[in-house]
Design a protein around this motif. Sequence first.
Motif, PDB file in Angstrom:
ATOM      1  N   CYS A  16       0.833  -1.214   0.000  1.00 36.92           N
ATOM      2  CA  CYS A  16       0.000   0.000   0.000  1.00 36.92           C
ATOM      3  C   CYS A  16       0.864   1.260   0.000  1.00 36.92           C
ATOM      4  N   LEU A  29      -5.338   2.044   4.392  1.00 35.53           N
ATOM      5  CA  LEU A  29      -5.685   1.064   3.358  1.00 35.53           C
ATOM      6  C   LEU A  29      -5.376  -0.360   3.808  1.00 35.53           C
ATOM      7  N   GLU A  32      -8.283  -1.262   5.961  1.00 31.37           N
ATOM      8  CA  GLU A  32      -9.443  -1.536   5.100  1.00 31.37           C
ATOM      9  C   GLU A  32      -9.303  -2.891   4.414  1.00 31.37           C
ATOM     10  N   THR A  33      -8.085  -3.214   4.009  1.00 35.35           N
ATOM     11  CA  THR A  33      -7.836  -4.501   3.355  1.00 35.35           C
ATOM     12  C   THR A  33      -8.213  -5.652   4.274  1.00 35.35           C
ATOM     13  N   ARG A  61      -8.044  -2.002  -3.105  1.00 35.81           N
ATOM     14  CA  ARG A  61      -8.332  -0.893  -2.179  1.00 35.81           C
ATOM     15  C   ARG A  61      -7.538   0.346  -2.576  1.00 35.81           C
ATOM     16  N   CYS A  62      -6.268   0.160  -2.917  1.00 38.44           N
ATOM     17  CA  CYS A  62      -5.423   1.300  -3.319  1.00 38.44           C
ATOM     18  C   CYS A  62      -5.949   1.945  -4.599  1.00 38.44           C
ATOM     19  N   HIS A  65      -9.128   3.869  -3.974  1.00 39.78           N
ATOM     20  CA  HIS A  65      -8.825   5.150  -3.334  1.00 39.78           C
ATOM     21  C   HIS A  65      -8.334   6.165  -4.362  1.00 39.78           C
TER      22      HIS A  65
END
Length: 169
Positions: A16, A29, A32-33, A61-62, A65
């Motif tokens: 990340c 992140l 969140e992952t 996720r990255c 974002h």
Amino acid sequence: MSEICRRFAPAVLTLCFRITGDRSLADDLTQETFVEVIRGLQHFRAESSLATWIRHIAVSRCLMHRRQAWSRRVSALPEPTDVADATNLAASHAVEHDLAAALQALPEVQRTVVWLHDVEGWTHKEIAAATGRSVSFSKSSLSRARAALRAWHEQIEESSPRALRPVAS
């Protein structure tokens, strides 16, 4: 579940950070992952390794974002416009010999493609699918990024004292 987090969190955090270039954002992140991993673990079919599946979630996720418009407005560092700016950015942080600084100086898309292709081992087809771009876009982004990294390296070599340079055999 805590064992999965303990085992894979360092690699996810590194991934990340390499994609975003922002430690605080990488922490968020990563969290969140693992929230997504916890929610989706019962659906994991073991078609790939658990590590691969978790890395894929982290990359997603990255990328999600990055796609959000507000993330562009809160970027901690301005994107350099050319290789000279990238070199100045690295020099200003006194880490000009550090590859991480060179990667950080790349535009976000190029940094993401370099990391996914050269470090994570993704194919251009996989990168294209994940980013919503074409295979040729992935290839050209990688080519531009490598050219910028080569130019950055050459500038560092030219600016280093001759006595410190390795002697070619």
